[in-house]
Design a protein around this motif. Structure first.
Motif, mmCIF file in Angstrom:
data_model
loop_
_atom_site.group_PDB
_atom_site.id
_atom_site.type_symbol
_atom_site.label_atom_id
_atom_site.label_comp_id
_atom_site.label_asym_id
_atom_site.label_seq_id
_atom_site.Cartn_x
_atom_site.Cartn_y
_atom_site.Cartn_z
ATOM 1 N N ILE A 5 0.917 -1.204 -0.088
ATOM 2 C CA ILE A 5 0.018 0.081 0.093
ATOM 3 C C ILE A 5 0.869 1.080 -0.043
ATOM 4 C CG2 ILE A 5 -1.566 1.442 1.448
ATOM 5 C CD1 ILE A 5 -2.695 -1.396 2.134
ATOM 6 N N ASN A 6 1.958 1.163 0.573
ATOM 7 C CA ASN A 6 2.792 2.303 0.931
ATOM 8 C C ASN A 6 3.915 2.595 -0.134
ATOM 9 O OD1 ASN A 6 1.472 3.784 3.397
ATOM 10 N ND2 ASN A 6 1.642 1.534 3.968
ATOM 11 N N ASP A 7 4.410 1.481 -0.312
ATOM 12 C CA ASP A 7 5.867 1.385 -1.343
ATOM 13 C C ASP A 7 5.304 0.793 -2.683
ATOM 14 O OD1 ASP A 7 7.372 2.958 0.195
ATOM 15 O OD2 ASP A 7 7.905 1.234 1.328
ATOM 16 N N GLY A 8 4.160 0.181 -3.024
ATOM 17 C CA GLY A 8 3.631 -0.117 -4.260
ATOM 18 C C GLY A 8 4.564 -1.426 -4.527
ATOM 19 N N VAL A 9 4.993 -2.241 -3.468
ATOM 20 C CA VAL A 9 5.663 -3.666 -4.042
ATOM 21 C C VAL A 9 4.521 -4.603 -3.605
ATOM 22 C CG1 VAL A 9 7.971 -2.877 -3.656
ATOM 23 C CG2 VAL A 9 6.800 -3.441 -1.570
ATOM 24 N N PRO A 10 4.438 -5.244 -4.885
ATOM 25 C CA PRO A 10 3.314 -6.520 -4.667
ATOM 26 C C PRO A 10 3.656 -7.477 -3.809
ATOM 27 C CG PRO A 10 3.611 -5.960 -7.047
ATOM 28 C CD PRO A 10 4.818 -5.407 -6.185
ATOM 29 N N PRO A 11 2.751 -8.086 -3.054
ATOM 30 C CA PRO A 11 3.022 -9.128 -1.914
ATOM 31 C C PRO A 11 3.347 -10.376 -2.441
ATOM 32 C CG PRO A 11 0.979 -7.974 -1.367
ATOM 33 C CD PRO A 11 1.507 -7.626 -2.894
ATOM 34 N N THR A 12 4.146 -11.502 -1.831
ATOM 35 C CA THR A 12 4.414 -12.732 -2.097
ATOM 36 C C THR A 12 3.439 -13.583 -1.448
ATOM 37 O OG1 THR A 12 5.834 -13.116 -0.521
ATOM 38 C CG2 THR A 12 6.602 -12.324 -2.463
#
Length: 427
Positions: free
Chosen positions: A343-350
């Motif tokens: 949400i805050n840094d735009g990196v997709p979860p695994t």
């Protein structure tokens, strides 16, 4: 190559002497001991710059309740610089490194060099449970788990709804749509990365996987370059010469490509999800006209397989606090912290379940398309020699307009085999 239109190709040469030259980069460094403060172990985390990651570190330090303290040591922004710094220190058996943030292409190299520890028992089970298989595959070496996937990444097709009614399902369809827009005198360019670097390798790898091909065998011992890999070369060359790319295609990397599309210079863009918040901020009116879709496939009726990126967390073999380091890494990549970073840094979860969290919907409207691609993703060749494979591949493919599919496949097969045989490379 300086001239993207020339047809002559510079051959990639390999020789054993390059390996010795590479070793010169691994200069001995004085090992740094892990500092303890007031009897509390300091767990040194070496990780790429991530704007809000310190908040995750602070949260994990609170949860540790004094058992250890994580110190976030920010690595350089460039991936190559990150790798060189860690390789040099690990080769010197530096005891001041505990948790390592590894690009997904480095895990096999670091595991093969015995620089990182295996994840076993309950900790391995906890990492594997609920984690998407694509990211997990990047964290394995010789069927053992050597890292915990923290975040993943996958490119999307971004397109202008004021120019395109329906996103293309194949590359040929995208070329046809762009050509039609061009004939109508409209914005038509397909923007993506074609420079001689890792981004070109990612593009080609996606085409290979989408065509059902292989670059190396499962055991990472042999360069294959099968029929699917040749068809991917055909597709890449056809795209590069169709007259639908931006003039800078053969020299484009991620951010300049984003800026071209963001300035209204393209009908399509293939790039990472970070372009979405950037466009929202830079040009809200254009952002309203931009949507996303799965990257086109090679064959009609067969969905693409898109190359994943991201970072894995590994524990250094030289850590003086391995138990605490494993525990800290588990916290840093927990479902709650992955959601925060998404949400805050735009990196997709695994972790797959995070995508179902209601908070993801507003901040990550493209989450369903990302998850769809991640569930059927492609990984880059998983080999300790990947850096050499990438170097020779990008050199042989550059510029894409000069590709001669059959001849280029033969050249790649020979160069990649030399890389797998640890002969070193001189692109």
């Amino acid at each position: 190559m300086s001239d993207p239109e020339r047809t002559g190709r510079r051959r990639v040469r390999t020789r054993a002497g390059a390996a010795a030259a590479a070793l010169a980069l691994i200069a001995p460094m004085a090992a740094c001991g892990t500092a303890d403060e007031g009897g509390i172990p300091t767990i040194n985390l070496y990780y790429a710059p991530e704007e809000n990651f310190q908040q995750v570190v602070d949260r994990c330090n609170t949860e540790a309740e004094g058992r250890y303290r994580i110190a976030y040591r920010v690595l350089p922004r460039g991936a190559d610089d990150q790798r060189v710094q860690m390789v040099r220190r690990l080769a010197a058996e530096d005891r001041g490194m505990d948790i390592l943030g590894l690009d997904v292409t480095w895990t096999q190299e670091f595991a093969g060099a015995k620089w990182i520890l295996e994840w076993t028992g309950e900790q391995r089970s906890e990492v594997e449970e609920g984690t998407l298989e694509g990211p997990l595959a990047t964290a394995r070496y010789e069927e053992k788990l050597y890292a915990a996937p923290k975040n993943t990444n996958v490119q999307l097709l971004w397109y202008r709804t004021d120019l395109v009614d329906t996103p293309p399902a194949t590359w040929d369809e995208m070329i046809e749509q762009a050509s039609r827009l061009k004939a109508e005198g409209k914005t038509h360019q397909v923007i993506t990365m074609g420079a001689q670097y890792e981004g070109l390798v990612v593009l080609y790898n996606t085409l290979v996987a989408s065509a059902g091909g292989r670059i190396i065998d499962e055991e990472a011992n042999k360069a294959v370059m099968d029929e699917g890999a040749v068809r991917a070369l055909e597709q890449l060359q056809r795209f590069a010469t169709a007259g639908v790319t931006d003039a800078s295609f053969a020299n484009a990397i991620e951010d300049p490509a984003r800026l071209v599309f963001q300035s209204g210079g393209g009908a399509f863009q293939i790039n990472w999800p970070y372009v979405y918040p950037a466009l929202q901020e830079a040009d809200p009116q254009l952002a309203e006209k931009v949507r996303w879709a799965r990257i086109p496939g090679v064959d009609a009726g067969t969905p693409s397989k898109v190359t994943i990126g991201g970072y894995n967390l590994a524990v250094s073999a030289y850590s003086e606090h391995p138990q605490e380091s494993f525990e800290a890494a588990m916290c840093l990549r927990s479902a709650e912290n992955q959601k925060f970073s998404a949400i805050n840094d735009g990196v997709p979860p695994t972790i797959e379940s995070v995508y179902d969290d209601p908070e993801m919907a507003q901040a990550y409207p493209m989450k369903d398309t990302i998850l769809e691609q991640l569930q059927d993703a492609a990984t880059r060749p998983r080999s300790p020699a990947y850096q050499n494979i990438s170097t020779v591949t990008s050199a042989v493919l550059s510029p894409p307009s000069a590709i001669d599919p059959a001849a280029t496949a033969d050249e790649l097969r020979e160069a990649i085999q030399d890389a797998l045989d640890s002969k070193g490379v001189l692109p």
